[in-house]
Scaffold this motif. Structure first.
Motif, PDB file in Angstrom:
ATOM      1  N   ALA A  49       0.809  -1.279   0.013  1.00 39.90           N
ATOM      2  CA  ALA A  49       0.093  -0.179   0.016  1.00 39.90           C
ATOM      3  C   ALA A  49       0.869   1.175  -0.142  1.00 39.90           C
ATOM      4  N   ASP A  50       1.858   1.235  -0.685  1.00 36.45           N
ATOM      5  CA  ASP A  50       2.739   2.377  -0.502  1.00 36.45           C
ATOM      6  C   ASP A  50       3.061   3.146  -1.874  1.00 36.45           C
ATOM      7  N   ILE A  51       1.869   3.159  -2.632  1.00 31.71           N
ATOM      8  CA  ILE A  51       2.044   3.684  -3.903  1.00 31.71           C
ATOM      9  C   ILE A  51       1.491   4.995  -3.649  1.00 31.71           C
ATOM     10  N   SER A  52       2.103   6.054  -4.378  1.00 31.74           N
ATOM     11  CA  SER A  52       1.814   7.571  -4.141  1.00 31.74           C
ATOM     12  C   SER A  52       1.728   8.243  -5.583  1.00 31.74           C
ATOM     13  N   LEU A  53       0.696   9.146  -5.665  1.00 30.88           N
ATOM     14  CA  LEU A  53       0.527   9.915  -6.611  1.00 30.88           C
ATOM     15  C   LEU A  53       0.799  11.433  -6.481  1.00 30.88           C
ATOM     16  N   ARG A  54       0.994  12.028  -7.856  1.00 29.66           N
ATOM     17  CA  ARG A  54       1.664  13.140  -7.503  1.00 29.66           C
ATOM     18  C   ARG A  54       0.568  14.181  -8.749  1.00 29.66           C
ATOM     19  N   ASN A  55       0.049  15.141  -8.447  1.00 32.14           N
ATOM     20  CA  ASN A  55      -0.734  16.224  -9.335  1.00 32.14           C
ATOM     21  C   ASN A  55       0.357  17.174  -9.828  1.00 32.14           C
ATOM     22  N   PRO A  57      -0.045  20.421 -11.852  1.00 36.25           N
ATOM     23  CA  PRO A  57      -1.064  21.334 -12.727  1.00 36.25           C
ATOM     24  C   PRO A  57      -0.498  21.586 -14.026  1.00 36.25           C
ATOM     25  N   GLY A  58      -1.295  21.727 -15.129  1.00 34.19           N
ATOM     26  CA  GLY A  58      -0.681  21.947 -16.481  1.00 34.19           C
ATOM     27  C   GLY A  58      -0.469  20.867 -17.129  1.00 34.19           C
ATOM     28  N   GLY A  59      -0.876  19.486 -16.698  1.00 36.27           N
ATOM     29  CA  GLY A  59      -0.766  18.536 -17.658  1.00 36.27           C
ATOM     30  C   GLY A  59       0.427  17.398 -17.280  1.00 36.27           C
ATOM     31  N   ASP A  60       0.682  16.455 -18.131  1.00 43.19           N
ATOM     32  CA  ASP A  60       1.669  15.582 -17.831  1.00 43.19           C
ATOM     33  C   ASP A  60       2.982  16.321 -18.030  1.00 43.19           C
ATOM     34  N   HIS A  61       3.994  15.863 -17.289  1.00 37.94           N
ATOM     35  CA  HIS A  61       5.348  16.406 -17.350  1.00 37.94           C
ATOM     36  C   HIS A  61       6.141  15.133 -17.146  1.00 37.94           C
ATOM     37  N   VAL A  62       7.119  14.592 -18.160  1.00 29.24           N
ATOM     38  CA  VAL A  62       8.086  13.681 -18.190  1.00 29.24           C
ATOM     39  C   VAL A  62       9.599  14.180 -17.550  1.00 29.24           C
ATOM     40  N   GLU A  63      10.102  13.488 -16.571  1.00 28.70           N
ATOM     41  CA  GLU A  63      11.258  14.076 -16.067  1.00 28.70           C
ATOM     42  C   GLU A  63      12.442  13.088 -16.452  1.00 28.70           C
TER      43      GLU A  63
END
Length: 63
Positions: A49-55, A57-63
């Protein structure tokens, strides 16, 4: 005594956010959905249960 749950509107207003009325229905629906998902984690293995999400703003960004 059982603590009373605050509504999404009350929670946001306590943080200084005043949502528009047309958004409140959508927010309430999403909030209820998240609460249902959290209830499924009560018996879950914490390692799973250690999954996290990050929002972002402005859409998808690939790092």
């Amino acid at each position: 005594m059982v603590p009373l749950a605050l509504s999404v509107k009350e929670l946001l207003e306590n943080k200084g956010i005043k949502p528009r009325e047309e958004h409140l229905e959508i927010l309430e629906k999403r909030w209820k959905g998240m609460k249902e998902l959290r209830s499924d984690l009560k018996g879950a293995n914490i390692d799973d249960a250690d999954i996290s999400l990050r929002n972002i703003p402005g859409g998808d960004h690939v790092e």
